[in-house]
Design an enzyme around this catalytic site. Structure first.
Site, PDB file in Angstrom:
ATOM      1  CG  HIS A   6      -1.734   1.206   1.390  1.00 54.24           C
ATOM      2  ND1 HIS A   6      -2.794   1.481   0.566  1.00 54.24           N
ATOM      3  CD2 HIS A   6      -1.644   2.227   2.259  1.00 54.24           C
ATOM      4  CE1 HIS A   6      -3.334   2.633   0.932  1.00 54.24           C
ATOM      5  NE2 HIS A   6      -2.648   3.104   1.960  1.00 54.24           N
ATOM      6  N   GLY A  21       2.875   4.692   4.439  1.00 56.19           N
ATOM      7  CA  GLY A  21       2.294   5.190   5.668  1.00 56.19           C
ATOM      8  C   GLY A  21       0.841   4.784   5.777  1.00 56.19           C
ATOM      9  CB  SER A  23      -5.545   4.442   5.269  1.00 57.45           C
ATOM     10  OG  SER A  23      -6.562   4.946   4.454  1.00 57.45           O
ATOM     11  N   GLY A  24      -4.852   7.720   4.888  1.00 52.46           N
ATOM     12  CA  GLY A  24      -5.270   9.053   5.291  1.00 52.46           C
ATOM     13  C   GLY A  24      -4.161   9.987   5.716  1.00 52.46           C
ATOM     14  N   GLY A  26      -1.764  11.227   3.821  1.00 48.71           N
ATOM     15  CA  GLY A  26      -1.468  12.227   2.797  1.00 48.71           C
ATOM     16  C   GLY A  26      -0.539  11.763   1.688  1.00 48.71           C
ATOM     17  CE  LYS A  27      -0.362   5.750   1.769  1.00 53.59           C
ATOM     18  NZ  LYS A  27      -1.230   6.024   2.916  1.00 53.59           N
ATOM     19  CG  ASP A  45      -5.028   2.401  -2.983  1.00 55.09           C
ATOM     20  OD1 ASP A  45      -4.834   2.744  -1.808  1.00 55.09           O
ATOM     21  OD2 ASP A  45      -5.851   1.540  -3.318  1.00 55.09           O
ATOM     22  CD  GLU A  70      -9.567   7.855  -2.930  1.00 55.87           C
ATOM     23  OE1 GLU A  70     -10.306   8.625  -2.278  1.00 55.87           O
ATOM     24  OE2 GLU A  70      -8.632   7.226  -2.417  1.00 55.87           O
ATOM     25  NE  ARG A 111      15.992  19.141  15.436  1.00 58.40           N
ATOM     26  CZ  ARG A 111      15.390  20.223  15.869  1.00 58.40           C
ATOM     27  NH1 ARG A 111      14.302  20.106  16.582  1.00 58.40           N
ATOM     28  NH2 ARG A 111      15.864  21.406  15.606  1.00 58.40           N
TER      29      ARG A 111
END
Length: 177
Positions: A6, A21, A23-24, A26-27, A45, A70, A111
């Site tokens: 995914h 990452g 779902s949701g 921001g990929k 996706d 999508e 960092r």
């Protein structure tokens, strides 16, 4: 052997990058912003991965959804129809993993970046960066910089290591006085 993961797969400055990452996170939005900046998308996706005998890992999109994206609230659209044939690739070698996650207070994100961690995808080791996504932040810009830095490291240039070495030499010189 073919496996599927995914995520989204893009080519940025000649570097194949798997955006991974939950779902949701921001990929797809990150991939869309990269396409709008002139980079190319391979998959959204679902990424199909094939390891070649020479060790390269090639990623592509499943045929039935190839060159479509999508976006929540927008729906499904053809990248080729909206951005042109130059905005898509059939496949790309996967060189870098960018794992997007929601920003979490109190987490110690790298960092300095002298040595990039190694992650696994499709049974193959690749450099993997964990990139905290903040609301309103530009993950596309961060991914563009990661692509440029990866290309430099591939060519033997590591800016963080060079700066560290210079600072250590300067500190050693001051301590000798």
């Amino acid at each position: 052997m073919k496996t599927a993961v995914h995520g989204a797969l893009v080519e940025v400055h000649g570097v194949g990058i798997a955006l991974l990452g939950p779902s949701g996170v921001g990929k797809s939005e990150c991939a869309l912003e990269l396409v709008s900046r002139g980079h190319r998308i391979v998959a959204d996706d679902v990424i199909e991965l094939v390891q070649r005998e020479d060790g390269t890992l090639v990623g592509r999109s499943p045929e039935r959804i190839r060159h479509h994206m999508e976006i929540r609230g927008l729906g499904i659209f053809s990248v080729t129809a909206l951005f042109g044939a130059e905005s898509v690739l059939h496949e790309v070698d996967v060189e870098l993993l960018c794992r997007l996650e929601r920003w979490r207070e109190g987490i110690n994100y790298d960092r300095v970046g002298i040595d990039w961690p190694i992650g696994q995808i499709g049974g193959v080791s690749r450099p993997e960066l964990t990139l905290p996504a903040r609301p309103g932040g530009s993950m596309a810009t961060v991914v563009e910089v990661a692509a440029r830095e990866h290309a430099q490291r591939r060519d033997g240039i590591n800016a963080a290591a060079a700066l560290d070495a210079r600072l250590r030499r300067e500190m050693d010189g001051e301590n000798a006085k």
